[in-house]
Design an enzyme around this catalytic site. Structure first.
Site, short mmCIF file in Angstrom:
data_model
loop_
_atom_site.label_atom_id
_atom_site.label_comp_id
_atom_site.label_asym_id
_atom_site.label_seq_id
_atom_site.Cartn_x
_atom_site.Cartn_y
_atom_site.Cartn_z
N HIS A 48 35.01 32.61 31.26
CA HIS A 48 34.83 33.93 30.64
C HIS A 48 35.99 34.84 31.01
O HIS A 48 36.54 34.75 32.09
CB HIS A 48 33.50 34.58 31.08
CG HIS A 48 33.26 34.60 32.56
ND1 HIS A 48 32.84 33.49 33.26
CD2 HIS A 48 33.38 35.59 33.47
CE1 HIS A 48 32.71 33.80 34.54
NE2 HIS A 48 33.03 35.06 34.70
N ASP B 81 28.73 43.26 30.27
CA ASP B 81 28.38 42.74 31.59
C ASP B 81 27.12 43.45 32.08
O ASP B 81 26.96 44.67 31.90
CB ASP B 81 29.53 42.96 32.58
CG ASP B 81 29.39 42.11 33.82
OD1 ASP B 81 30.19 41.16 33.99
OD2 ASP B 81 28.47 42.37 34.63
N ASN C 221 38.27 35.05 36.58
CA ASN C 221 38.04 34.56 37.93
C ASN C 221 37.83 33.04 37.87
O ASN C 221 37.27 32.51 36.92
CB ASN C 221 36.81 35.23 38.54
CG ASN C 221 37.00 36.73 38.72
OD1 ASN C 221 38.10 37.17 39.06
ND2 ASN C 221 35.97 37.51 38.48
#
Ligand code: 5GP
Ligand code: ZN
Length: 114
Positions: free
Chosen positions: A100, A30, A87
């Site tokens: 993801h 990330d 999410n």
């Protein structure tokens, strides 16, 4: 999907720090890590979010979880564990509309989220 950041990462149009790639999946660190281990695992197929998974995606979805587990172990999370997060849409706080899994580890994470 031409305007999708993660599809551009898959295509190599946006650089990323990859940790794994095969025909079906890509995993990369990330850009704004929230823990010592924080990588994203994505299917190369553009699926907007988990609400849009179809029955035909069930094999892919299963492999996605297996791969998340495997990579979490490789990244040193086998003993102390990690958090696996997906999410979804506005209330889930999703900011990139390409399915993801976040894998976060290397420190204790509090619960519940804010
Ligand atoms: P979401 O909020 O949709 O669950 O998570 C999207 C994640 O993608 C965020 O944690 C954000 O830091 C990460 N991200 C957004 N743009 C990029 C990028 O260009 N490269 C990388 N490596 N991560 C990104
Ligand atoms: Zn995409």
């Amino acid at each position: 999907m031409t305007d999708c950041i993660f599809c551009k990462i898959i295509a190599g149009e946006i650089p990323s720090r990859k940790i794994y790639e095969d025909d079906e999946f890509l995993a990369f660190h990330d850009i704004t890590p929230q823990a010592p281990v924080h990588f994203l695992l994505i299917p190369k197929k553009h699926i907007r979010n988990i609400m849009e998974l179809e029955p035909e995606d069930s094999v892919l979805a299963g492999r996605l979880l297996n791969k998340a587990q495997e990579l979490a172990k490789e990244q040193g999370c086998a003993e102390e564990g990690a958090r696996f997060v997906i999410n979804c849409k506005t209330n889930g706080g999703q900011t990139v509309d390409h399915l993801h899994i976040h894998v976060l580890g290397g420190r204790f994470l509090t619960w519940p989220p804010g």
